[in-house]
Design an enzyme around this catalytic site. Structure first.
Site, PDB file in Angstrom:
ATOM      1  N   HIS A 110       0.866  -1.183   0.000  1.00 30.50           N
ATOM      2  CA  HIS A 110       0.000   0.000   0.000  1.00 30.50           C
ATOM      3  C   HIS A 110       0.902   1.232   0.000  1.00 30.50           C
ATOM      4  O   HIS A 110       1.766   1.391   0.861  1.00 30.50           O
ATOM      5  CB  HIS A 110      -0.910   0.002   1.226  1.00 30.50           C
ATOM      6  CG  HIS A 110      -1.853  -1.156   1.274  1.00 30.50           C
ATOM      7  ND1 HIS A 110      -2.082  -1.899   2.410  1.00 30.50           N
ATOM      8  CD2 HIS A 110      -2.618  -1.710   0.302  1.00 30.50           C
ATOM      9  CE1 HIS A 110      -2.955  -2.853   2.142  1.00 30.50           C
ATOM     10  NE2 HIS A 110      -3.297  -2.764   0.875  1.00 30.50           N
ATOM     11  N   GLU A 133       1.780   3.676   3.118  1.00 30.35           N
ATOM     12  CA  GLU A 133       2.264   3.098   4.380  1.00 30.35           C
ATOM     13  C   GLU A 133       3.788   3.214   4.402  1.00 30.35           C
ATOM     14  O   GLU A 133       4.519   2.276   4.090  1.00 30.35           O
ATOM     15  CB  GLU A 133       1.753   1.666   4.508  1.00 30.35           C
ATOM     16  CG  GLU A 133       0.221   1.637   4.560  1.00 30.35           C
ATOM     17  CD  GLU A 133      -0.376   0.241   4.613  1.00 30.35           C
ATOM     18  OE1 GLU A 133       0.396  -0.740   4.702  1.00 30.35           O
ATOM     19  OE2 GLU A 133      -1.615   0.133   4.565  1.00 30.35           O
ATOM     20  N   HIS A 177       3.517  -3.324   7.033  1.00 31.48           N
ATOM     21  CA  HIS A 177       2.469  -2.342   6.764  1.00 31.48           C
ATOM     22  C   HIS A 177       2.390  -1.342   7.910  1.00 31.48           C
ATOM     23  O   HIS A 177       3.011  -1.513   8.957  1.00 31.48           O
ATOM     24  CB  HIS A 177       1.103  -3.036   6.636  1.00 31.48           C
ATOM     25  CG  HIS A 177       0.971  -3.909   5.433  1.00 31.48           C
ATOM     26  ND1 HIS A 177       0.264  -3.535   4.308  1.00 31.48           N
ATOM     27  CD2 HIS A 177       1.439  -5.158   5.179  1.00 31.48           C
ATOM     28  CE1 HIS A 177       0.314  -4.513   3.414  1.00 31.48           C
ATOM     29  NE2 HIS A 177       1.026  -5.508   3.920  1.00 31.48           N
ATOM     30  N   GLU A 234       1.778  -5.044  11.141  1.00 30.57           N
ATOM     31  CA  GLU A 234       1.373  -3.637  11.222  1.00 30.57           C
ATOM     32  C   GLU A 234       2.275  -2.938  12.235  1.00 30.57           C
ATOM     33  O   GLU A 234       2.275  -3.276  13.414  1.00 30.57           O
ATOM     34  CB  GLU A 234      -0.093  -3.528  11.644  1.00 30.57           C
ATOM     35  CG  GLU A 234      -1.074  -4.234  10.717  1.00 30.57           C
ATOM     36  CD  GLU A 234      -1.316  -3.481   9.422  1.00 30.57           C
ATOM     37  OE1 GLU A 234      -0.917  -2.293   9.333  1.00 30.57           O
ATOM     38  OE2 GLU A 234      -1.907  -4.071   8.497  1.00 30.57           O
TER      39      GLU A 234
END
Length: 344
Positions: A63, A66, A160, A224
Site C-alpha cells: 500500500h 504506508e 504495513h 502492522e
C-alpha cells in the site's frame, strides 16, 4: 541504472524514479562476501557467498501510503550496500507498489493485498497496475525461494502501517495454516521487534503473507508497525527494535529471544470476518474508533439491507473497520482472545 545505484546506495530513490521498470536485470558484487541482484524496480536480492540456513523476504509498500516500513527497509538496504552490515542470510527486499508510493495513496486502482494466490488473474484479469504487479511479485517470491537448496527456513515479513490508531500499536496477522503449529520462536521474534500482539487467522485469504505461507511453507506474517504518516514524517525511533531485529536476522547475529510465554504477548483468534453485501452498509460506531476496540454481546456493530449485524460472542474486538469497500469485500475483522493456541 547500475552506476546510479552504486553512486547513491539509495534503492528506494532508484525505484521511485523508475516506478514501472528498470529495464534489464543487473547484478554486482560487494567485496567477496555478497552478490547483489536487481530483478526489477523495487526488487533487490542479497546473496551471501556463504549463506546460513534462512531465506528472508522483507516486503513493504504494498500500500503506497504506508511509508514507515518503506523507509525502514530502505535504511537496511542502504546499510547493506554501504557494507556497514553484511548479509549472512539470503535476503529479498520487495517494494510492492512504486506507482502508489509516488502517488502518495494507498492504491492506484485496487487493494493489492487482496490479489495474491492467483486472484490477480481471476476476472476481470490483469486490468490494472496492482494486478500486474501482484503477479510479478508472486513470481519473484517463487524464484527466490526456489533459488536455494531445500530444507532451509523460509521467512516472509510483509510490513504495513494501519490507517487508524490502535490499542496495540504494533501487531501481526498470522495467516491460516491448517496442520501446522504456530512458531513460538517467530512469535517471540515479533515480540522482541516491538510487535507484542498476534492475530491467528481462521481461513484462507488472498494476502501476500498467506501466499508465501501456503505455497512455500514460509513463516509469514502481515505486520502492522503503527499508523500511516506521509513519507518523511514518521518518527523512526518507534521502529528501532524492529530495525535491530531485522538486522540481526539478516546478518545472523544472536537473536537472544525469550522463551515463549502467552503472558508476554497478546494473542487473538479471528472469530469472523464481516463482508459487505449492500451499498447502504454502515457501522454504528465512530469512524475514528481505534483498532482492538471491544464490544459486548448483542451490540449492533453495523446495519445493511435493513438488517442489524450484532456481536455474537461475549466480547468481540475489531480491527480494520472500513465501510467504504466494494460490495463483496471485507468491512471488518472480529476477534476474541485466543485460548490455548497450538504454539510450539
Amino acid at each position: 541504472m547500475l552506476q546510479a545505484l552504486l553512486d547513491s546506495k539509495d534503492f528506494l530513490a532508484l525505484t521511485l524514479a523508475n516506478p514501472e521498470t528498470l529495464g534489464d536485470e543487473f547484478s554486482f558484487a560487494l567485496g567477496e562476501h555478497t552478490r547483489v541482484e536487481v530483478w526489477d524496480t523495487g526488487v533487490i536480492v542479497f546473496e551471501p557467498a556463504q549463506a546460513q540456513g534462512k531465506d528472508v523476504i522483507l516486503s513493504c509498500g504494498v500500500h503506497g501510503n504506508e511509508t514507515a516500513p518503506i523507509e525502514l527497509c530502505n535504511t537496511l538496504i542502504k546499510q547493506l550496500l554501504q557494507q556497514k552490515i553484511i548479509a549472512k542470510q539470503r535476503t529479498l527486499f520487495l517494494i510492492g507498489n512504486p506507482l502508489a508510493i509516488n502517488n502518495g495513496t494507498r492504491i492506484i486502482d485496487e487493494n493489492m493485498n487482496r490479489l495474491f494466490s492467483g486472484e490477480h488473474s481471476n476476472p476481470p484479469g490483469l486490468v490494472n497496475p496492482e494486478r500486474v504487479r501482484a503477479k510479478k511479485l508472486e513470481a519473484y517470491v517463487d524464484r527466490f525461494f526456489k533459488g536455494a537448496a531445500a530444507g532451509r527456513q523460509r521467512i516472509h515479513y510483509d510490513l504495513h502501517t494501519a490507517m487508524r490508531a490502535s490499542k496495540h500499536e504494533k501487531f501481526a496477522i498470522y495467516p491460516y495454516r491448517p496442520g501446522r503449529a504456530y512458531s513460538a520462536e517467530q512469535i517471540m521474534f515479533l515480540a522482541a521487534s516491538g510487535v507484542d500482539t498476534v492475530l491467528f487467522h481462521h481461513e484462507p485469504t488472498t494476502t501476500f503473507s498467506y501466499f508465501s505461507s501456503e505455497q512455500y511453507g514460509a513463516d509469514a506474517f502481515t505486520i502492522e508497525l503503527g499508523k500511516v504518516y506521509p513519507m518523511g514524517q514518521n518518527d523512526m525511533t518507534r521502529f528501532i527494535a524492529a530495525q535491530e531485529m531485522f538486522m540481526r536476522l539478516i546478518t545472523d547475529k544472536p537473536l537472544a529471544l525469550e522463551p515463549f510465554s502467552a503472558d508476554k504477548v497478546n494473542l487473538y483468534q479471528v472469530c469472523r470476518v464481516i463482508n459487505k453485501h449492500f451499498d447502504d452498509f454502515e457501522f454504528t460506531f465512530a469512524t475514528d474508533v481505534e483498532n482492538f476496540r471491544s464490544f459486548p454481546k448483542g451490540f449492533v456493530l453495523a446495519r445493511e439491507g435493513g438488517q442489524e449485524i450484532k456481536v455474537e460472542q461475549e466480547f468481540e474486538a475489531i480491527v480494520f473497520p472500513n465501510a467504504k469497500v466494494p460490495i463483496g469485500n471485507r468491512t471488518v475483522i472480529c476477534l476474541i482472545p485466543s485460548v490455548a493456541p497450538d504454539v510450539r
